[in-house]
Design an enzyme around this catalytic site. Structure first.
Site, PDB file in Angstrom:
ATOM      1  CD  GLN A   1      -6.834  -0.812   7.938  1.00 53.57           C
ATOM      2  OE1 GLN A   1      -7.350  -1.781   8.614  1.00 53.57           O
ATOM      3  NE2 GLN A   1      -4.828  -0.763   7.953  1.00 53.57           N
TER       4      GLN A   1
ATOM      5  CB  SER B   1      -1.792  -3.363   1.624  1.00 55.50           C
ATOM      6  OG  SER B   1      -0.612  -4.308   1.881  1.00 55.50           O
TER       7      SER B   1
ATOM      8  CG  HIS C   1       0.094  -7.161   5.202  1.00 55.63           C
ATOM      9  ND1 HIS C   1       0.064  -6.290   6.527  1.00 55.63           N
ATOM     10  CD2 HIS C   1       0.069  -6.006   4.380  1.00 55.63           C
ATOM     11  CE1 HIS C   1       0.242  -5.367   6.319  1.00 55.63           C
ATOM     12  NE2 HIS C   1       0.500  -4.562   5.115  1.00 55.63           N
TER      13      HIS C   1
ATOM     14  CB  CYS D   1       3.238   2.376   9.933  1.00 54.83           C
ATOM     15  SG  CYS D   1       2.461   1.421   8.920  1.00 54.83           S
TER      16      CYS D   1
ATOM     17  N   GLY E   1       0.795  -0.919  -0.183  1.00 51.46           N
ATOM     18  CA  GLY E   1      -0.343   0.523   0.117  1.00 51.46           C
ATOM     19  C   GLY E   1       1.153   0.579  -0.222  1.00 51.46           C
TER      20      GLY E   1
END
Length: 395
Positions: free
Chosen positions: A180, A200, A202, A326, A72
């Site tokens: 998300q 993304s 994962h 992050c 992402g």
């Protein structure tokens, strides 16, 4: 440790066994380079095509509009930097919100150093972008609006359709970070007037290190990584075939189970919120109460430090977070919580719990009971809480 409860699915999810099974042959038997012309290379290319088609179908997009990335963050960087480069002759003004992921905010800061002007739109107390402020921010030199689909910390879902329509009316490109939201909410890029979208794997029980950027046909942004002719000459580098295959399988599973899975998550989420608010005094739910991601619950507990809470929860086998993974390690309170108006001392006492398909009611009960005890223990050591109680007794 009595048990293990993982409630940090917004940070990352467990790779599905069937996703892993789909990936394994492309590490061993079908290891060919997808750019090669011999049979195992052709099989790899066909596998990439199938994953691209699967992902495109989940968005109502065309397969040729899906470009695989390393995740992402790369997709966000590509959308912003390449748009700035390609459309800089038209204007150098970009609009985003104050609660974006740092992949957007830090990229915008970098673009500002390069001579671009960025307007950061406020959000209300629930984290919803202020549309009137957004409308007023649009200028003749505005080339891009980038607003996340749903917030990674507090779960609030943005009025994406209204933003997309506004951008389309003014001939402005619209990008959304849907990292998300993808797999949690239905998304149709045409109906929502989305020109670019980041995701993304994962976050949807796929492997780490693979994502995609949807780029609407006709959007003339250039390559972000230069080299070979992969991804139709827009994203160079040997394709990560196992991960791409894994993402295709993860997308298939996420969207085929979405209705039933998110209904279950929503029910458990609301049960969690209800218990936390009723049983732990001075608890605040952060984010929109109804218009939020099915699996997200974010709380602020007054008179405690979130980091201490997380450490003590971990000692009880509970994985949670105080915000974006992050930014873990930062001593600063969440920029998202500050943007919705929380004072620093309350923002510091935040807890994000994000459910997964495997989460049970027993897990929620365990987490609530342990959180109650830990919050009570931490407050008993807090001079601020002691002073607060004394003031209450005098009234």
């Amino acid at each position: 440790m009595d048990r293990f409860v993982y409630l940090d699915n917004a940070a990352t999810t467990k790779t599905s066994p069937t996703v892993l099974e789909a990936m394994l042959p492309y590490f061993s038997e079908l290891y060919g380079n997808a750019s090669s012309i011999y049979s195992i290379g052709v099989e790899s290319k066909e596998a990439i095509t199938q994953s691209r088609e699967m992902i495109a179908s989940t968005l109502g997009a065309k397969p040729e509009e899906i470009y695989f990335t390393a995740g992402g963050t790369e997709a966000d960087n590509w959308a912003l930097k390449a748009t700035a480069e390609a459309y800089g002759g038209k204007g150098k003004h970009i609009i985003t919100s104050k609660i974006e992921h740092h992949a957007i905010l830090h990229t915008c800061a970098n673009l500002e150093k390069c001579g671009y002007e960025v307007t950061y739109i406020d959000v209300d107390e629930n984290g919803v972008i202020k549309l009137e402020e957004l409308k007023k921010a649009i200028r003749p030199d505005t080339i891009l609006i980038s607003v996340m689909f749903a917030n990674n910390e507090i779960g609030t879902i943005q009025p994406i359709r209204a933003i997309g329509e506004l951008a389309a009316q003014h001939g402005i490109l619209f990008h959304t970070d849907a990292v998300q939201a993808y797999g949690q909410l239905p998304i149709n890029v045409d109906e929502l007037h989305i020109d670019m979208l980041s995701s993304s794997a994962h976050k949807v029980n796929g492997p780490k290190g693979i994502g995609f950027l949807y780029i609407r046909k006709g959007v003339k942004i250039r390559s972000f990584i230069h080299g070979g002719a992969q991804e139709r000459k827009r994203r160079a580098g040997t394709e990560n075939v196992p991960a791409i295959v894994g993402y295709g399988q993860a997308a298939k599973e996420a969207f085929s189970s979405m209705q039933e899975r998110t209904a279950g998550e929503r029910e458990l989420r609301d049960y969690l919120i209800d218990r936390m608010e009723k049983e732990i005094p001075f608890t605040r739910l952060n984010g929109d109460r109804k218009n939020r991601l099915p699996n997200n619950a974010n709380f602020s507990f007054q008179f405690i430090e979130g980091e201490s809470l997380l450490i003590m929860l971990d000692m009880e086998g509970i994985c949670a977070s105080s915000g974006s993974a992050c930014t873990s390690g930062s001593l600063d309170p969440s920029h998202v919580l500050l943007a919705i108006g929380l004072p620093h001392e309350i923002a510091h006492g935040s807890l994000r719990l994000t459910l997964g398909a495997d989460t049970t009611k027993e897990d929620i009960d365990y987490v609530v009971e342990k959180t109650k005890g830990i919050v009570e223990r931490l407050r008993s050591m807090s001079p601020l809480y002691e002073d607060f109680l004394k003031k209450c007794q005098k009234r």
